[in-house]
Design a protein around this motif. Structure first.
Motif, PDB file in Angstrom:
ATOM      1  N   SER A 156       0.835  -1.202   0.000  1.00  0.00           N
ATOM      2  CA  SER A 156       0.000   0.000   0.000  1.00  0.00           C
ATOM      3  C   SER A 156       0.869   1.252   0.000  1.00  0.00           C
ATOM      4  O   SER A 156       0.618   2.199  -0.757  1.00  0.00           O
ATOM      5  CB  SER A 156      -0.926   0.003   1.219  1.00  0.00           C
ATOM      6  OG  SER A 156      -1.855  -1.055   1.164  1.00  0.00           O
ATOM      7  N   LEU A 157       1.898   1.273   0.838  1.00  0.00           N
ATOM      8  CA  LEU A 157       2.776   2.439   0.902  1.00  0.00           C
ATOM      9  C   LEU A 157       3.566   2.598  -0.395  1.00  0.00           C
ATOM     10  O   LEU A 157       3.742   3.719  -0.896  1.00  0.00           O
ATOM     11  CB  LEU A 157       3.729   2.316   2.097  1.00  0.00           C
ATOM     12  CG  LEU A 157       4.714   3.472   2.304  1.00  0.00           C
ATOM     13  CD1 LEU A 157       3.984   4.811   2.368  1.00  0.00           C
ATOM     14  CD2 LEU A 157       5.549   3.257   3.565  1.00  0.00           C
ATOM     15  N   VAL A 158       4.017   1.486  -0.968  1.00  0.00           N
ATOM     16  CA  VAL A 158       4.789   1.556  -2.215  1.00  0.00           C
ATOM     17  C   VAL A 158       3.949   2.150  -3.337  1.00  0.00           C
ATOM     18  O   VAL A 158       4.393   3.061  -4.055  1.00  0.00           O
ATOM     19  CB  VAL A 158       5.314   0.160  -2.609  1.00  0.00           C
ATOM     20  CG1 VAL A 158       5.918   0.198  -4.017  1.00  0.00           C
ATOM     21  CG2 VAL A 158       6.369  -0.323  -1.612  1.00  0.00           C
ATOM     22  N   ILE A 159       2.720   1.653  -3.520  1.00  0.00           N
ATOM     23  CA  ILE A 159       1.895   2.159  -4.621  1.00  0.00           C
ATOM     24  C   ILE A 159       1.455   3.589  -4.344  1.00  0.00           C
ATOM     25  O   ILE A 159       1.314   4.393  -5.275  1.00  0.00           O
ATOM     26  CB  ILE A 159       0.683   1.233  -4.890  1.00  0.00           C
ATOM     27  CG1 ILE A 159       0.060   1.550  -6.259  1.00  0.00           C
ATOM     28  CG2 ILE A 159      -0.357   1.348  -3.799  1.00  0.00           C
ATOM     29  CD1 ILE A 159       0.975   1.331  -7.437  1.00  0.00           C
ATOM     30  N   CYS A 160       1.258   3.943  -3.079  1.00  0.00           N
ATOM     31  CA  CYS A 160       0.929   5.332  -2.750  1.00  0.00           C
ATOM     32  C   CYS A 160       2.061   6.271  -3.157  1.00  0.00           C
ATOM     33  O   CYS A 160       1.827   7.340  -3.730  1.00  0.00           O
ATOM     34  CB  CYS A 160       0.635   5.475  -1.262  1.00  0.00           C
ATOM     35  SG  CYS A 160      -1.013   4.919  -0.770  1.00  0.00           S
ATOM     36  N   GLN A 161       3.286   5.883  -2.860  1.00  0.00           N
ATOM     37  CA  GLN A 161       4.424   6.725  -3.219  1.00  0.00           C
ATOM     38  C   GLN A 161       4.575   6.828  -4.727  1.00  0.00           C
ATOM     39  O   GLN A 161       4.879   7.902  -5.268  1.00  0.00           O
ATOM     40  CB  GLN A 161       5.696   6.175  -2.582  1.00  0.00           C
ATOM     41  CG  GLN A 161       5.749   6.331  -1.074  1.00  0.00           C
ATOM     42  CD  GLN A 161       7.133   6.060  -0.498  1.00  0.00           C
ATOM     43  OE1 GLN A 161       8.075   5.753  -1.219  1.00  0.00           O
ATOM     44  NE2 GLN A 161       7.251   6.179   0.812  1.00  0.00           N
ATOM     45  N   TYR A 167      -0.537   8.337   1.939  1.00  0.00           N
ATOM     46  CA  TYR A 167      -0.710   7.059   2.623  1.00  0.00           C
ATOM     47  C   TYR A 167      -1.627   7.203   3.838  1.00  0.00           C
ATOM     48  O   TYR A 167      -2.244   6.227   4.273  1.00  0.00           O
ATOM     49  CB  TYR A 167       0.643   6.503   3.065  1.00  0.00           C
ATOM     50  CG  TYR A 167       0.547   5.170   3.761  1.00  0.00           C
ATOM     51  CD1 TYR A 167       0.172   4.024   3.062  1.00  0.00           C
ATOM     52  CD2 TYR A 167       0.810   5.044   5.131  1.00  0.00           C
ATOM     53  CE1 TYR A 167       0.070   2.797   3.690  1.00  0.00           C
ATOM     54  CE2 TYR A 167       0.711   3.820   5.773  1.00  0.00           C
ATOM     55  CZ  TYR A 167       0.343   2.700   5.045  1.00  0.00           C
ATOM     56  OH  TYR A 167       0.229   1.482   5.668  1.00  0.00           O
ATOM     57  N   THR A 168      -1.769   8.413   4.334  1.00  0.00           N
ATOM     58  CA  THR A 168      -2.667   8.636   5.478  1.00  0.00           C
ATOM     59  C   THR A 168      -4.114   8.284   5.145  1.00  0.00           C
ATOM     60  O   THR A 168      -4.925   8.078   6.050  1.00  0.00           O
ATOM     61  CB  THR A 168      -2.605  10.104   5.936  1.00  0.00           C
ATOM     62  OG1 THR A 168      -2.798  10.953   4.790  1.00  0.00           O
ATOM     63  CG2 THR A 168      -1.264  10.416   6.577  1.00  0.00           C
TER      64      THR A 168
END
Length: 408
Positions: A156-161, A167-168
């Motif tokens: 999730s964090l990788v695709i958000c970045q 990511y929040t």
């Protein structure tokens, strides 16, 4: 001559229902009835939820050939397309459900971000993300749920970045993505969840138009500014990337870990290796063995197509279950055996042809990083409950576990 070899389908009432249930006590294996259909031939008729009886392709070679055949359409909205669930009206914009040239045009807008070279440059960033979540896991409660502690937040964090999504807001998009991939969700619930995500990304795109950054949504915003794509379509394309970027990888991390717990000899190889090639082959074998996209890719014939003595008539639906292809003994000797040293790169977990999974380089990188790090850093990691108590996602289009209690 094609008709000479034609195998006519059984009467519709004789066609087995698809998808089939997995066998009790065998959560990692495809349904035995699905594998048994291979003995009837490479193409057999099955019955879907709506009573339609498309062809089901049981073998690896035929699946690969048909997925690359331009005479089969991926368009969700064509008559005869074998849908996975009830749907009112036309399907929304979706790369997997479009044909060329429109499919190729939209895919080119985002494919550069998922090139092997661009993704490989992200390896240090992904490694840092994985290490930080493992640090937090070790500092937190023991036992804990690996899904919430690592398997879900890492991709999730990788695709958000990559996309430029805060990511929040991960609880918001994870909640809606679960609704979309649940087979038990109603059509209205899926539409509402899709709309909520598209509205969210539409607002982000508007912000990126005024304040661009170095991310994929900003690149899409530039396409909007240039008139290459309407903003709403760009937002819907972003929904696809956001969902695909975390759901399948998250389930592979948790399900793959549980599978390795059941094969301690294979887990020991990963735990003690410093050979990246072994980690790479382990990822491919786990992708083959588990095949979390387990409800089959779907097509409809635009014209008569003959393959292996069977003719699929124009307008007939075709279902291509990757889990059947990935357990085909003609493609993978002794396919029911997990062997992380196996050369399994030719599996069908990511599909084939022009619609092969756009994000597969990123998924491979994330899985290589997690599988190559987690068990070495936490050598005592183990299942903290009986496997019979682990809740599997039999109700989803993507297979996995809802939670995975672990201890160390």
């Amino acid at each position: 001559m094609a008709d000479t070899f034609q195998t006519f389908p059984p009467a519709p009432e004789a066609a087995p229902d698809f998808p089939m249930p997995r066998a009790a006590g065998c959560p990692f294996d495809p349904p035995p009835e699905l594998l048994a259909l291979r003995e009837q031939g490479p193409l057999v008729k099955v019955r879907l939820f709506d009573g339609s009886t498309p062809w089901l392709v049981t073998r690896h070679a035929e699946q690969k050939a048909l997925l690359a055949d331009g005479r089969l359409s991926a368009d969700f909205n064509r008559p005869g397309y074998p849908r996975q669930a009830p749907m009112k009206g036309k399907a929304r914009l979706s790369l997997p459900g479009m044909d060329d040239p429109e499919h190729a045009r939209l895919r080119r807008m985002v494919s550069g971000a998922f090139s092997v070279k661009r993704v490989e440059a992200m390896r240090p960033v992904v490694q840092d993300i994985v290490d930080r979540f493992i640090d937090d896991l070790l500092a937190g409660p023991n036992p804990t749920d690996l899904v919430q502690a690592l398997a879900l937040p890492v991709p999730s964090l990788v695709i958000c970045q990559l996309l430029g999504v805060p990511y929040t807001d991960h609880d918001f998009f994870q909640t809606n993505s679960k609704t979309i991939i649940l087979r038990t969700s109603t059509d209205q619930e899926r539409q509402d969840a899709n709309r909520a995500l598209a509205d969210y990304l539409d607002d982000l795109l508007a912000a990126k138009l005024d304040h661009p950054a170095d991310d994929l949504l900003s690149a899409l915003a530039e396409r909007v500014r240039a008139g290459d794509i309407p903003r709403r379509e760009a937002a819907e394309l972003g929904v696809l990337l956001l969902l695909g970027g975390h759901e399948t990888t998250s389930n592979m991390i948790a399900l793959g870990t549980l599978l390795l717990f059941q094969h301690p000899d294979q887990l020991a190889l990963l735990r003690t290796t410093d050979d990246p090639q072994l980690v790479f082959s382990a990822v491919e074998e786990l992708l083959r063995y588990l095949t979390v996209a387990h409800t089959g890719r779907r097509r409809v014939a635009l014209e008569d197509v003959t393959i292996s003595g069977h003719t699929v008539r124009a307008g007939e639906g075709v279902v291509l279950p990757s889990d059947a292809a990935n357990r085909d003994p003609d493609a993978f000797p002794d396919p029911g055996r997990l062997d992380i040293t196996r050369a399994a790169r030719h599996h069908q977990a990511f599909g084939a042809g022009t619609h092969h999974c756009l994000g597969q380089p990123l998924a491979r990188l994330e899985l290589q990083t997690v599988y190559g790090t987690l068990y070495r850093r936490i050598p005592g990691l183990s299942l903290a409950t009986d496997i019979e108590k682990v809740p599997f996602k039999h109700d989803g289009f993507i297979y996995g576990v809802h939670e995975l209690p672990v201890a160390w």
